[in-house]
Design a protein around this motif. Structure first.
Motif, mmCIF file in Angstrom:
data_model
loop_
_atom_site.group_PDB
_atom_site.id
_atom_site.type_symbol
_atom_site.label_atom_id
_atom_site.label_comp_id
_atom_site.label_asym_id
_atom_site.label_seq_id
_atom_site.Cartn_x
_atom_site.Cartn_y
_atom_site.Cartn_z
ATOM 1 N N ARG A 1 0.859 -1.190 0.000
ATOM 2 C CA ARG A 1 0.000 0.000 0.000
ATOM 3 C C ARG A 1 0.890 1.233 0.000
ATOM 4 N N ASP A 2 0.448 2.264 -0.704
ATOM 5 C CA ASP A 2 1.235 3.489 -0.737
ATOM 6 C C ASP A 2 0.979 4.318 0.509
ATOM 7 N N ASP A 3 1.517 5.534 0.546
ATOM 8 C CA ASP A 3 1.406 6.344 1.760
ATOM 9 C C ASP A 3 -0.006 6.840 2.014
ATOM 10 N N THR A 4 -0.920 6.677 1.036
ATOM 11 C CA THR A 4 -2.334 7.026 1.250
ATOM 12 C C THR A 4 -3.170 5.805 1.594
ATOM 13 N N ARG A 5 -2.522 4.662 1.806
ATOM 14 C CA ARG A 5 -3.152 3.384 2.139
ATOM 15 C C ARG A 5 -3.865 2.775 0.943
ATOM 16 N N LEU B 1 9.825 3.209 -3.474
ATOM 17 C CA LEU B 1 10.104 2.768 -2.116
ATOM 18 C C LEU B 1 10.605 3.938 -1.284
ATOM 19 N N ALA B 2 10.311 3.895 0.007
ATOM 20 C CA ALA B 2 10.785 4.936 0.924
ATOM 21 C C ALA B 2 12.307 4.917 0.987
ATOM 22 N N ASP B 3 12.887 6.083 1.189
ATOM 23 C CA ASP B 3 14.338 6.185 1.304
ATOM 24 C C ASP B 3 14.829 5.353 2.486
ATOM 25 N N GLY B 4 15.852 4.557 2.235
ATOM 26 C CA GLY B 4 16.409 3.713 3.291
ATOM 27 C C GLY B 4 15.780 2.338 3.376
ATOM 28 N N ILE C 1 7.046 -6.362 5.115
ATOM 29 C CA ILE C 1 6.428 -5.064 4.863
ATOM 30 C C ILE C 1 7.383 -4.195 4.051
ATOM 31 N N PHE C 2 6.862 -3.618 2.971
ATOM 32 C CA PHE C 2 7.599 -2.629 2.185
ATOM 33 C C PHE C 2 6.938 -1.267 2.394
ATOM 34 N N ALA C 3 7.753 -0.259 2.687
ATOM 35 C CA ALA C 3 7.234 1.089 2.922
ATOM 36 C C ALA C 3 7.388 1.922 1.649
ATOM 37 N N PHE C 4 6.338 2.691 1.331
ATOM 38 C CA PHE C 4 6.339 3.550 0.151
ATOM 39 C C PHE C 4 5.999 4.965 0.588
ATOM 40 N N GLY C 5 6.409 5.928 -0.206
ATOM 41 C CA GLY C 5 5.984 7.299 0.052
ATOM 42 C C GLY C 5 7.074 8.304 -0.175
ATOM 43 N N LYS C 6 6.703 9.401 -0.799
ATOM 44 C CA LYS C 6 7.641 10.479 -1.052
ATOM 45 C C LYS C 6 7.973 11.182 0.248
ATOM 46 N N GLY C 7 9.237 11.356 0.506
ATOM 47 C CA GLY C 7 9.668 12.040 1.719
ATOM 48 C C GLY C 7 9.742 11.147 2.931
ATOM 49 N N ILE C 8 9.290 9.873 2.829
ATOM 50 C CA ILE C 8 9.375 8.943 3.956
ATOM 51 C C ILE C 8 10.760 8.314 3.969
ATOM 52 N N VAL C 9 11.382 8.315 5.121
ATOM 53 C CA VAL C 9 12.708 7.746 5.265
ATOM 54 C C VAL C 9 12.646 6.608 6.272
ATOM 55 N N VAL C 10 13.052 5.420 5.864
ATOM 56 C CA VAL C 10 13.087 4.268 6.756
ATOM 57 C C VAL C 10 14.464 4.207 7.399
ATOM 58 N N GLN C 11 14.521 4.339 8.695
ATOM 59 C CA GLN C 11 15.779 4.342 9.413
ATOM 60 C C GLN C 11 15.978 3.021 10.129
ATOM 61 N N SER D 1 -2.195 -7.331 10.771
ATOM 62 C CA SER D 1 -2.428 -5.925 11.102
ATOM 63 C C SER D 1 -1.089 -5.213 11.205
ATOM 64 N N PRO D 2 -0.966 -4.016 10.607
ATOM 65 C CA PRO D 2 0.295 -3.287 10.669
ATOM 66 C C PRO D 2 0.546 -2.767 12.089
ATOM 67 N N GLU D 3 1.809 -2.581 12.427
ATOM 68 C CA GLU D 3 2.161 -2.083 13.744
ATOM 69 C C GLU D 3 1.791 -0.602 13.864
ATOM 70 N N VAL D 4 1.474 -0.205 15.091
ATOM 71 C CA VAL D 4 1.163 1.199 15.378
ATOM 72 C C VAL D 4 2.223 1.738 16.324
ATOM 73 N N GLN D 5 2.404 3.041 16.284
ATOM 74 C CA GLN D 5 3.406 3.695 17.118
ATOM 75 C C GLN D 5 2.719 4.345 18.303
ATOM 76 N N ILE D 6 3.063 3.921 19.512
ATOM 77 C CA ILE D 6 2.551 4.514 20.742
ATOM 78 C C ILE D 6 3.740 5.080 21.501
ATOM 79 N N GLY D 7 3.942 6.380 21.355
ATOM 80 C CA GLY D 7 5.136 6.975 21.947
ATOM 81 C C GLY D 7 6.380 6.385 21.305
ATOM 82 N N PRO D 8 7.317 5.906 22.117
ATOM 83 C CA PRO D 8 8.532 5.308 21.553
ATOM 84 C C PRO D 8 8.382 3.836 21.196
#
Length: 431
Positions: free
Chosen positions: A48-52, A104-107, A125-135, A266-273
């Motif tokens: 899925r792209d950055d707009t899901r 693909l997202a940078d990184g 999982i593959f991440a997509f999106g302009k300006g998204i950086v996978v660290q 189900s994709p992971e969600v970010q809760i704080g750190p």
């Protein structure tokens, strides 16, 4: 009574019989090409792209040695590659097949090496999106995520461990069939869902089925053996035979493939750190609430006090007017329901339902009970949490994922050598 037990057994087998042929249609896992359906191990994901929005007709390849598997994402972005065996595979997404303007997202690593770990369905999982950086995740972040995952795993182990500890405390039986009680919970949810029942109703009926299975065991097998004065060692051997029988009856009707429960992906969600999947988050909350309720019942109610009295001294409890058989029967029902709930959460944690999923963590359940102290409910809780956290943290410090369960068994051996009574157990004089 024999008719009642026969009806209970027939009901459970009927559900398993329905689940077997329905398994191919009920699993919500991504659609696989015909060439991949011959394998029980799968590498899968959703694009899925950055707009899901889903990305269709994108080519993904998995390689290991002489094997090469290829799949294209479907209209909903799902892809699945069947592989002949578990191990480490190189997965590559063909960027030339991406829609125009999508990258693909940078990184983002492509290709990347992925490894199976205690599951036959590996998600990538593959991440997509302009300006998204996978660290790359740093050590501290990875440690925190593994700690939370270990807490979730430890609490679901505790659900099964508490039931096993209650049974041991009141009867003295080391029940090796407890793993099959764990399996039954997940299998029943899949079976009820396969015949078209709502998901919430499938959950409730699976817990009821687990309780009935515990009741049927005690009424039809363990109570007659207790009344005949059968020793604990012969009863333990009987439990091993029961475990094997139930395991392969489930396999006969359910099959050997891994099936997925609804909402397993189900994709992971970010809760704080902390990065955590919604399923693990639900598992944390449900396990904590149920264990807290069990603790309140044991400490604050007459039934709980009677249960603790039977666990401490059955003969004295009977002389005090407590119906020991009724308490033991209730313990078996409660233990069966807790094991079923633990099995359902374990199916989401893995993820997947298999005929031997309970036996895969049976030794971890025993490790938690032994570490906390045999027959002590709160000891089983503490021991299971320690085992769960230890299992997940070992991968942070370089232990191979396939060997992470070995550490928990090492803990059990050390405890038996230096503190046999466990953390909350008490010393007893033998002889």
């Amino acid at each position: 009574m024999l008719r009642l037990l026969g009806a209970i057994g027939a009901s459970i087998f009927a559900i398993l019989l329905v689940a077997g042929p329905a398994s191919q249609a009920a699993s919500p896992s991504p659609t696989t090409p015909p060439s991949n359906q011959t394998f029980q191990n799968n590498i899968s994901g959703f694009l899925r792209d950055d707009t899901r929005a889903p990305l269709a007709d994108v080519t993904i390849t998995a390689k290991k040695g002489d094997f090469t598997g290829t799949a294209k994402s479907s209209a909903n972005g799902a892809w699945n590659i069947g592989v002949p065996e578990q191990g480490t595979y190189t997965v590559e997404l063909d960027e030339s097949t991406l829609p125009e303007g999508i990258k693909l997202a940078d990184g983002q690593d492509n290709p990347r090496d992925v490894t199976f770990s205690q599951t036959s369905n590996l998600s990538v999982i593959f991440a997509f999106g302009k300006g998204i950086v996978v660290q790359q995740q740093d050590f501290g972040q990875n440690l925190l995520n593994r700690l939370v995952a270990g807490l979730s795993f430890g609490l679901l182990l505790a659900l099964a461990s508490v039931g096993l500890s209650l049974i041991f405390g009141t009867t003295g039986l080391t029940n090796f069939a407890h793993g099959e009680m764990v399996t039954l919970g997940a299998v029943l949810v899949f079976g009820f869902n396969a015949i078209g029942l709502p998901f919430w109703l499938s959950l409730i009926l699976s817990l009821v089925g687990g309780g009935l299975f515990g009741y049927a065991q005690d009424r039809g097998l363990w109570r007659p053996l207790r009344r005949r004065g059968t020793g604990l060692v012969p009863m333990m051997i009987v439990s091993i035979g029961l475990a094997l029988a139930v395991r392969y009856v489930i396999q006969f009707y359910f099959g050997g493939a891994t099936q997925q429960l609804p909402y397993a992906q189900s994709p992971e969600v970010q809760i704080g750190p902390v990065s955590i999947s919604p399923n693990n988050l639900w598992s944390l909350g449900i396990s904590a609430v149920v264990i807290a309720l069990i603790g309140i019942v044991l400490l604050k109610t007459r039934l709980g006090k009677a249960t603790r009295a039977v666990a401490d001294n059955p003969a004295l409890a009977a002389a005090s007017g407590i119906d020991v058989d009724a308490v033991i029967r209730l313990v078996w029902i409660t233990g069966g329901m807790l094991a079923s709930l633990g099995g359902i959460l374990w199916a989401y944690y893995r993820p997947g339902v298999t005929f031997d999923m309970g036996s895969a963590i049976l030794l971890l359940i025993f490790a938690g009970v032994t570490l906390g102290g045999l027959g002590t409910v709160f000891g089983a809780l503490i021991g299971s949490i320690i085992v769960g956290i230890f299992v997940e943290l070992t991968t942070v410090f370089g232990l191979a994922a396939d060997l992470k369960y070995v550490g928990a068994l090492f803990i059990m051996i050390v405890v038996l050598l230096f503190r046999p009574q466990g953390i909350l157990g008490r010393r007893e004089r033998v002889g």
